[in-house]
Scaffold this motif. Structure first.
Motif, mmCIF file in Angstrom:
data_model
loop_
_atom_site.group_PDB
_atom_site.id
_atom_site.type_symbol
_atom_site.label_atom_id
_atom_site.label_comp_id
_atom_site.label_asym_id
_atom_site.label_seq_id
_atom_site.Cartn_x
_atom_site.Cartn_y
_atom_site.Cartn_z
ATOM 1 N N HIS A 57 16.780 40.045 -27.774
ATOM 2 C CA HIS A 57 15.581 39.362 -28.246
ATOM 3 C C HIS A 57 15.896 38.291 -29.296
ATOM 4 C CE1 HIS A 57 11.396 38.658 -29.059
ATOM 5 N NE2 HIS A 57 11.615 38.845 -30.349
ATOM 6 N N LYS A 64 18.304 36.356 -29.443
ATOM 7 C CA LYS A 64 18.882 35.153 -28.823
ATOM 8 C C LYS A 64 17.810 34.120 -28.495
ATOM 9 C CE LYS A 64 22.709 37.591 -26.630
ATOM 10 N NZ LYS A 64 23.262 38.024 -25.330
ATOM 11 N N SER A 65 16.610 34.603 -28.141
ATOM 12 C CA SER A 65 15.563 33.677 -27.688
ATOM 13 C C SER A 65 14.298 33.718 -28.536
ATOM 14 C CB SER A 65 15.188 34.007 -26.241
ATOM 15 O OG SER A 65 14.679 35.325 -26.167
ATOM 16 N N CYS A 66 14.281 34.503 -29.567
ATOM 17 C CA CYS A 66 13.073 34.658 -30.385
ATOM 18 C C CYS A 66 12.774 33.375 -31.153
ATOM 19 C CB CYS A 66 13.235 35.811 -31.362
ATOM 20 S SG CYS A 66 11.775 36.084 -32.383
ATOM 21 N N ARG A 67 11.517 33.001 -31.160
ATOM 22 C CA ARG A 67 11.113 31.794 -31.886
ATOM 23 C C ARG A 67 10.945 32.059 -33.386
ATOM 24 N NH1 ARG A 67 6.622 33.907 -29.394
ATOM 25 N NH2 ARG A 67 4.860 34.249 -30.756
#
Length: 75
Positions: A28, A30-33
């Motif tokens: 998560h 890696k791509s969490c805003r």
């Protein structure tokens, strides 16, 4: 100290749950805003809800995505 109150402790010890948590956090992030944790430095929140069948546990990111740990509810 008054001993009439006992501490309430929740723990996560099931290996399946621990793998699920570490996997979720690794993938998560890696791509969490949400790149900034809360004021206490925590990006993930652990919530425990006691039930008659055992505790429910949720792991939630500051962005709102969450997982539920369910090892206690595999009948």
């Amino acid at each position: 100290m008054d001993n009439k109150y006992k501490p309430i402790v929740f723990s996560i010890t099931d290996e399946k749950d621990l793998k699920k948590i570490y996997g979720f956090k690794a993938e998560h992030t890696k791509s969490c805003r949400e790149k900034y944790p809360d004021v206490f430095g925590a990006l993930f929140t652990y919530s425990f809800v006691p039930t008659g069948l055992g505790p429910l546990c949720f792991v939630k990111c500051a962005c709102g995505e969450e997982i539920t740990l369910d090892s206690d509810f595999n009948f």
